[in-house]
Scaffold this motif. Structure first.
Motif, PDB file in Angstrom:
ATOM      1  N   UNK A  39       0.874  -1.171   0.000  1.00 39.40           N
ATOM      2  CA  UNK A  39       0.000   0.000   0.000  1.00 39.40           C
ATOM      3  C   UNK A  39       0.911   1.221   0.000  1.00 39.40           C
ATOM      4  N   UNK A  40       0.771   2.053  -1.017  1.00 38.31           N
ATOM      5  CA  UNK A  40       1.622   3.231  -1.162  1.00 38.31           C
ATOM      6  C   UNK A  40       0.739   4.469  -1.214  1.00 38.31           C
ATOM      7  N   UNK A  41       1.091   5.485  -0.418  1.00 37.04           N
ATOM      8  CA  UNK A  41       0.403   6.770  -0.521  1.00 37.04           C
ATOM      9  C   UNK A  41       1.367   7.783  -1.127  1.00 37.04           C
ATOM     10  N   UNK A  42       0.824   8.645  -1.996  1.00 40.85           N
ATOM     11  CA  UNK A  42       1.667   9.579  -2.749  1.00 40.85           C
ATOM     12  C   UNK A  42       1.045  10.970  -2.707  1.00 40.85           C
ATOM     13  N   UNK A  43       1.882  11.971  -2.941  1.00 38.75           N
ATOM     14  CA  UNK A  43       1.416  13.356  -2.903  1.00 38.75           C
ATOM     15  C   UNK A  43       1.055  13.900  -4.262  1.00 38.75           C
ATOM     16  N   UNK A  44       0.541  13.046  -5.161  1.00 34.25           N
ATOM     17  CA  UNK A  44       0.161  13.502  -6.501  1.00 34.25           C
ATOM     18  C   UNK A  44      -0.960  12.599  -7.019  1.00 34.25           C
ATOM     19  N   UNK A  45      -1.247  12.690  -8.296  1.00 28.88           N
ATOM     20  CA  UNK A  45      -2.330  11.904  -8.903  1.00 28.88           C
ATOM     21  C   UNK A  45      -1.983  10.410  -8.896  1.00 28.88           C
ATOM     22  N   UNK A  46      -2.677   9.594  -8.080  1.00 26.62           N
ATOM     23  CA  UNK A  46      -2.320   8.172  -7.991  1.00 26.62           C
ATOM     24  C   UNK A  46      -2.694   7.385  -9.248  1.00 26.62           C
ATOM     25  N   UNK A  47      -3.707   7.848  -9.970  1.00 20.05           N
ATOM     26  CA  UNK A  47      -4.145   7.101 -11.156  1.00 20.05           C
ATOM     27  C   UNK A  47      -3.063   7.059 -12.223  1.00 20.05           C
ATOM     28  N   UNK A  51      -1.168   3.732 -13.599  1.00 21.20           N
ATOM     29  CA  UNK A  51      -1.184   3.432 -15.035  1.00 21.20           C
ATOM     30  C   UNK A  51       0.229   3.205 -15.564  1.00 21.20           C
ATOM     31  N   UNK A  52       1.170   4.074 -15.145  1.00 23.42           N
ATOM     32  CA  UNK A  52       2.546   3.962 -15.621  1.00 23.42           C
ATOM     33  C   UNK A  52       3.244   2.751 -15.022  1.00 23.42           C
ATOM     34  N   UNK A  53       3.000   2.477 -13.728  1.00 27.92           N
ATOM     35  CA  UNK A  53       3.611   1.308 -13.086  1.00 27.92           C
ATOM     36  C   UNK A  53       3.126   0.030 -13.765  1.00 27.92           C
ATOM     37  N   UNK A  54       1.831  -0.044 -14.035  1.00 26.05           N
ATOM     38  CA  UNK A  54       1.289  -1.227 -14.712  1.00 26.05           C
ATOM     39  C   UNK A  54       1.923  -1.396 -16.091  1.00 26.05           C
ATOM     40  N   UNK A  59       1.589  -5.168 -16.777  1.00 26.06           N
ATOM     41  CA  UNK A  59       0.419  -5.613 -16.032  1.00 26.06           C
ATOM     42  C   UNK A  59      -0.760  -4.695 -16.345  1.00 26.06           C
ATOM     43  N   UNK A  60      -1.788  -4.739 -15.529  1.00 26.57           N
ATOM     44  CA  UNK A  60      -2.949  -3.865 -15.683  1.00 26.57           C
ATOM     45  C   UNK A  60      -3.236  -3.199 -14.351  1.00 26.57           C
ATOM     46  N   UNK A  61      -4.053  -2.152 -14.394  1.00 23.39           N
ATOM     47  CA  UNK A  61      -4.462  -1.499 -13.155  1.00 23.39           C
ATOM     48  C   UNK A  61      -5.966  -1.295 -13.184  1.00 23.39           C
ATOM     49  N   UNK A  62      -6.544  -1.082 -12.012  1.00 27.01           N
ATOM     50  CA  UNK A  62      -7.987  -0.876 -11.927  1.00 27.01           C
ATOM     51  C   UNK A  62      -8.287   0.080 -10.778  1.00 27.01           C
ATOM     52  N   UNK A  63      -9.449   0.716 -10.862  1.00 26.84           N
ATOM     53  CA  UNK A  63      -9.909   1.549  -9.750  1.00 26.84           C
ATOM     54  C   UNK A  63     -10.382   0.618  -8.647  1.00 26.84           C
ATOM     55  N   UNK A  64      -9.710   0.662  -7.500  1.00 24.74           N
ATOM     56  CA  UNK A  64     -10.042  -0.231  -6.392  1.00 24.74           C
ATOM     57  C   UNK A  64     -11.069   0.408  -5.459  1.00 24.74           C
ATOM     58  N   UNK A  65     -10.933   1.713  -5.241  1.00 23.55           N
ATOM     59  CA  UNK A  65     -11.855   2.436  -4.366  1.00 23.55           C
ATOM     60  C   UNK A  65     -12.008   3.838  -4.937  1.00 23.55           C
ATOM     61  N   UNK A  66     -13.116   4.056  -5.634  1.00 25.22           N
ATOM     62  CA  UNK A  66     -13.314   5.329  -6.342  1.00 25.22           C
ATOM     63  C   UNK A  66     -13.406   6.500  -5.368  1.00 25.22           C
ATOM     64  N   UNK A  67     -14.121   6.304  -4.255  1.00 27.93           N
ATOM     65  CA  UNK A  67     -14.317   7.396  -3.296  1.00 27.93           C
ATOM     66  C   UNK A  67     -13.004   7.892  -2.708  1.00 27.93           C
ATOM     67  N   UNK A  68     -12.095   6.951  -2.407  1.00 26.61           N
ATOM     68  CA  UNK A  68     -10.820   7.313  -1.784  1.00 26.61           C
ATOM     69  C   UNK A  68      -9.679   7.389  -2.780  1.00 26.61           C
ATOM     70  N   UNK A  85      -0.065  -3.968  -5.881  1.00 27.29           N
ATOM     71  CA  UNK A  85       0.291  -2.662  -5.329  1.00 27.29           C
ATOM     72  C   UNK A  85      -0.938  -1.761  -5.380  1.00 27.29           C
ATOM     73  N   UNK A  86      -1.319  -1.214  -4.242  1.00 24.22           N
ATOM     74  CA  UNK A  86      -2.397  -0.221  -4.169  1.00 24.22           C
ATOM     75  C   UNK A  86      -1.771   1.161  -4.000  1.00 24.22           C
ATOM     76  N   UNK A  87      -2.176   2.102  -4.836  1.00 24.38           N
ATOM     77  CA  UNK A  87      -1.632   3.460  -4.792  1.00 24.38           C
ATOM     78  C   UNK A  87      -2.781   4.428  -4.504  1.00 24.38           C
ATOM     79  N   UNK A  88      -2.597   5.277  -3.494  1.00 19.19           N
ATOM     80  CA  UNK A  88      -3.634   6.241  -3.113  1.00 19.19           C
ATOM     81  C   UNK A  88      -2.992   7.593  -2.867  1.00 19.19           C
ATOM     82  N   UNK A  89      -3.792   8.630  -2.947  1.00 15.39           N
ATOM     83  CA  UNK A  89      -3.306   9.971  -2.634  1.00 15.39           C
ATOM     84  C   UNK A  89      -3.286  10.158  -1.124  1.00 15.39           C
ATOM     85  N   UNK A  90      -2.217  10.720  -0.612  1.00 15.53           N
ATOM     86  CA  UNK A  90      -2.121  10.989   0.821  1.00 15.53           C
ATOM     87  C   UNK A  90      -3.195  11.999   1.219  1.00 15.53           C
TER      88      UNK A  90
END
Length: 260
Positions: A39-47, A51-54, A59-68, A85-90
């Protein structure tokens, strides 16, 4: 570890963003337990990062939790083990983000640049004494409203305690009992996943007894209420409810593993 952590660390470094490992991976690493989920939190656009990591991993990526705004880079098989790997905005500062989590042992972060440093334990951000509870082998709610904020945490507390052989702290147990009825408000697929994971762990009968004691088992499987106190023929020592739990134990002994 089975995770390509050097690649992940270098990826975020090359993106020139502040990135922190949080939650389960940090908790398990400090406890000496293998973990395959980041689980990684970042200070920018996680999407965009997901996308770039995938892309780089093929690999592929998907929206895991739209609200957060949580994005998951799909599971990979590395040496026979799956990971993701889950990436979210801090959310605010790192400390503010940690304050929104469920249990003290999950409210711990590690700057990603500190990974593989010999002094990485000294770089851990732990504003709620999660390491103290890890050492004491305790699951403690971060605040009184954690279960109201996300009812799936009711089952997660039991699953974490069962998986790590920890004890749920007394005040947290009282909170679970108080809010047990909320568990049905969680998404059904999350309830299924947590419940089946609990059943898959060793000593599943004991974990079912914990769920029952906390008021969660009958909330999830109300049909079991009708079994309690129902006597059986003389050759059985238990009522139907206790017989059902002991059957789980018997299946585990026969199969040599959890009941899923």
């Amino acid at each position: 570890t089975m995770l390509p952590l050097c690649f992940i660390k270098n990826f975020f470094a090359s993106a020139d963003v502040d990135a922190y490992l949080v939650g389960g991976y940090v908790r398990d690493s400090l406890a000496g337990v293998p973990s395959n989920d980041l689980d990684v939190i970042v200070g920018c656009n996680p999407k965009e990062l997901a996308k770039e990591l995938a892309r780089r991993l093929g690999s592929t990526y998907a929206t895991w939790d739209k609200n957060n705004q949580i994005y998951r880079v799909a599971s990979q098989n590395v040496e026979g083990r799956n990971w993701h790997v889950d990436i979210a905005r801090v959310r605010g500062s790192v400390e503010e983000d940690l304050s929104k989590r469920d249990f003290t042992v999950d409210a711990i972060a590690l700057p990603l640049y500190g990974l593989h440093s010999t002094e990485w334990c000294d770089q851990v951000i732990d504003p709620f004494d999660g390491r103290k509870d890890l050492k004491a082998r305790i699951i403690r709610a971060l605040k009184p409203v954690v279960f109201q904020e996300d009812p799936i945490r009711l089952l997660r507390a039991v699953r974490l305690a069962a998986r790590m052989s920890f004890k749920i702290e007394e005040r947290t147990e009282r909170l679970i009992c108080q809010h047990a009825a909320l568990v049905t408000a969680a998404p059904p697929e999350n309830i299924r996943d947590e419940f089946l994971t609990i059943l898959s762990l060793d000593e599943a009968k004991t974990h079912l007894e914990t769920l029952d004691r906390l008021g969660l088992l009958l909330t999830l499987v109300p049909e079991l209420e009708a079994c309690r106190g129902v006597e059986q023929p003389q050759q059985h020592h238990w009522d139907v409810f206790r017989h059902s739990l002991n059957s789980v134990e018997a299946v585990e002994k026969v199969t040599g593993q959890g009941c899923v």
